[in-house]
Design an enzyme around this catalytic site. Structure first.
Site, mmCIF file in Angstrom:
data_model
loop_
_atom_site.group_PDB
_atom_site.id
_atom_site.type_symbol
_atom_site.label_atom_id
_atom_site.label_comp_id
_atom_site.label_asym_id
_atom_site.label_seq_id
_atom_site.Cartn_x
_atom_site.Cartn_y
_atom_site.Cartn_z
ATOM 1 N N TYR A 25 18.298 -13.832 29.775
ATOM 2 C CA TYR A 25 17.362 -12.737 29.540
ATOM 3 C C TYR A 25 15.913 -13.140 29.785
ATOM 4 C CZ TYR A 25 20.692 -9.517 27.303
ATOM 5 O OH TYR A 25 21.717 -8.645 27.023
ATOM 6 N N LYS A 82 30.885 -21.225 28.159
ATOM 7 C CA LYS A 82 31.597 -21.309 29.436
ATOM 8 C C LYS A 82 31.412 -22.747 29.939
ATOM 9 C CE LYS A 82 33.887 -19.347 32.832
ATOM 10 N NZ LYS A 82 35.261 -18.843 32.689
ATOM 11 N N ASP A 113 35.681 -16.084 28.292
ATOM 12 C CA ASP A 113 36.729 -15.185 28.822
ATOM 13 C C ASP A 113 37.922 -15.142 27.874
ATOM 14 O OD1 ASP A 113 37.170 -17.846 29.531
ATOM 15 O OD2 ASP A 113 37.863 -17.419 31.574
ATOM 16 N N ASP A 160 25.771 -10.281 23.618
ATOM 17 C CA ASP A 160 25.567 -8.851 23.898
ATOM 18 C C ASP A 160 26.922 -8.204 24.197
ATOM 19 O OD1 ASP A 160 24.178 -6.445 24.519
ATOM 20 O OD2 ASP A 160 24.339 -6.930 26.655
ATOM 21 N N ASP A 218 29.405 -5.608 21.550
ATOM 22 C CA ASP A 218 29.874 -4.258 21.885
ATOM 23 C C ASP A 218 31.404 -4.194 21.799
ATOM 24 O OD1 ASP A 218 27.261 -3.307 22.512
ATOM 25 O OD2 ASP A 218 28.027 -2.123 24.194
HETATM 26 C C1 IPM Z 1 21.329 -4.716 22.756
HETATM 27 C C2 IPM Z 1 20.917 -4.072 24.070
HETATM 28 C C3 IPM Z 1 19.752 -4.811 24.686
HETATM 29 C C4 IPM Z 1 20.240 -6.227 24.996
HETATM 30 C C5 IPM Z 1 19.120 -4.175 25.928
HETATM 31 C C6 IPM Z 1 18.781 -2.745 25.717
HETATM 32 C C7 IPM Z 1 17.912 -4.933 26.364
HETATM 33 O O1 IPM Z 1 22.006 -3.984 24.927
HETATM 34 O O2 IPM Z 1 20.481 -4.809 21.851
HETATM 35 O O3 IPM Z 1 22.488 -5.089 22.607
HETATM 36 O O4 IPM Z 1 20.852 -6.448 26.053
HETATM 37 O O5 IPM Z 1 19.996 -7.110 24.169
HETATM 38 MN MN MN Z 2 23.902 -4.512 23.979
#
Ligand code: IPM
Ligand code: MN
Ligand code: NAD
Length: 358
Positions: A141, A189, A221, A245, A249
């Site tokens: 990032y 990884k 993975d 990240d 999710d």
């Molecule tokens: C998160 C989001 C952010 C990230 C984006 C919007 C920059 O996906 O907070 O998970 O990738 O960290």
């Molecule tokens: Mn995210």
């Protein structure tokens, strides 16, 4: 207690869930006798629309002066073609970096009664309680150099980690594990990447200071597979920025909905609290957003930034009670014979229960 809280509603459902979070904060203030001064600032697409940059100087100043920051979400597809610095997401990246908020805690917990809300079998997800500890201010990032070659025919990003960056996030994971199930799975990884080999070595070294914690290592993975097939094997997952990240999710899908997940970004000048989800343009403006991730982030704000443990627990209990009473937004499996509720009704159901807290 007197506390100033910077509110950054942002875009899309960020604005809707920030309204729910701010009502929850006011309910806590009334119920427990605190004075919370909520100060709202523009951020993200809303700031760009107002002719400003994604993170206006006044917003950053307000954040740095606050005791805690709550952010809804940023992002609007209308800015998709813009250069990185003119995109709403730039605000979050810059804010995390300015704060030095390197430790992102993303708990994913299956609320009792929500075992059948996601697409996994209830017997697989029952009892899942994972904490993803994501490194937040390093890795791909932020690594330099980054950019697009002059001829536009290639682009590049840099994955870079220092020993110090790995040590401090590893310590957060081990300390967190001590308060939970005493297991850390470090995800990398290391079969391919130098940064991951350094990561594995430093995490192992830090782990020696924590003989009471059971440390394991997994490739990312394999972890992506195992978290969806045997999610109960995890307690604390420690990982770098991009892997965290993605895996956080995925943990949303496991516990029933991304809309349930809260987060805390700590270790910096001021704590930043935000739901894990984004601005969800597909449902924005339709009163469909699940406010639980945002209200859960309020609980994390109370616990981590303001050290108000009883208040944090009261908020979490109110969420659990609203779910037990059968409230379900449309992202969750409805209770047979009961209709789903809108975002506002869910928030009201939780806030009424905060106001009824003993
Ligand atoms: C998160 C989001 C952010 C990230 C984006 C919007 C920059 O996906 O907070 O998970 O990738 O960290
Ligand atoms: Mn995210
Ligand atoms: P998203 O998280 O906004 O949505 C992904 C899916 O989950 C969508 O189907 C959405 O409807 C659903 N969802 C998300 N939150 C929900 C909630 N509270 N209740 C019910 N359903 C919910 O991810 P995306 O669509 O990939 O991204 C949209 C925008 O948000 C992009 O601009 C992205 O960069 C941004 N984003 C911002 C943040 C943040 O501000 N912290 C985080 C992630 C994405």
């Amino acid at each position: 207690m007197n506390a100033t809280i910077a509110l950054l509603p942002g875009d899309g459902i960020g604005r809707e869930v920030t309204a729910a979070a701010s009502s929850a904060l006011m309910a806590v203030a009334d119920q427990f006798g605190h004075a919370f001064d909520l100060q709202a600032y523009d951020v993200g697409g809303a700031a760009l629309d107002a002719g400003q940059v994604p993170l206006p100087a006044e917003t950053l100043k307000g954040c740095l002066a606050a005791d805690a920051i709550f952010l809804g979400a940023v992002g609007n597809p209308k800015f998709d073609g813009e250069p990185p610095a003119r995109r709403p997401e730039a605000a979050i990246l810059q804010l995390r970096r300015e704060l030095g908020a390197y430790a992102n805690l993303r708990p994913a917990y299956v609320w009792p009664g929500l075992e059948d809300s996601g697409s996994l079998k209830p017997e697989v997800v029952k009892g899942v309680d994972v904490l993803v500890v994501r490194e937040l201010t390093g890795g791909l990032y932020y690594g330099q150099p980054r950019g697009v070659a002059e001829d536009g025919q290639s682009a590049f990003n840099t994955m870079r980690y220092s020993v110090e960056e790995i040590e401090r996030i590893a310590a957060v994971a081990f300390e967190s594990a001590r308060l939970r199930g005493k297991r850390v799975t470090s995800v990398d990884k290391a079969n391919v990447l130098e940064t991951s080999r350094l990561w594995r070595q430093v995490v192992t070294d830090v782990g020696e200071r924590y003989p009471d914690i059971d440390l394991g290592h997994e490739y990312v993975d394999a972890c992506a597979l195992l978290i969806a097939s045997k999610p109960r094997r995890y307690d604390v997952i420690l990982t770098e920025n991009l892997f965290g990240d993605i895996l956080s999710d995925e943990s949303g899908a496991i516990v029933g909905s991304l809309g349930l997940l809260p987060s805390a970004s700590i270790g910096g000048k001021v704590g930043l609290f935000e739901p894990v989800h984004g601005s969800a343009p597909d449902i924005a403006g339709h009163d469909k957003a699940n406010p639980i991730g945002a209200i859960g982030s309020v609980a994390m704000l109370l616990r981590h930034a303001l050290k108000l443990d009883a208040e944090a627990t009261a908020v979490e209990q109110a969420i659990g009670e609203a779910l037990t009473a059968g409230y379900r937004t449309v992202d969750l499996m409805p209770i047979p014979g009961k209709s789903p509720v809108g975002s506002k009704s869910m928030a009201t159901a939780i806030i009424e229960r905060i106001r009824a807290a003993a």
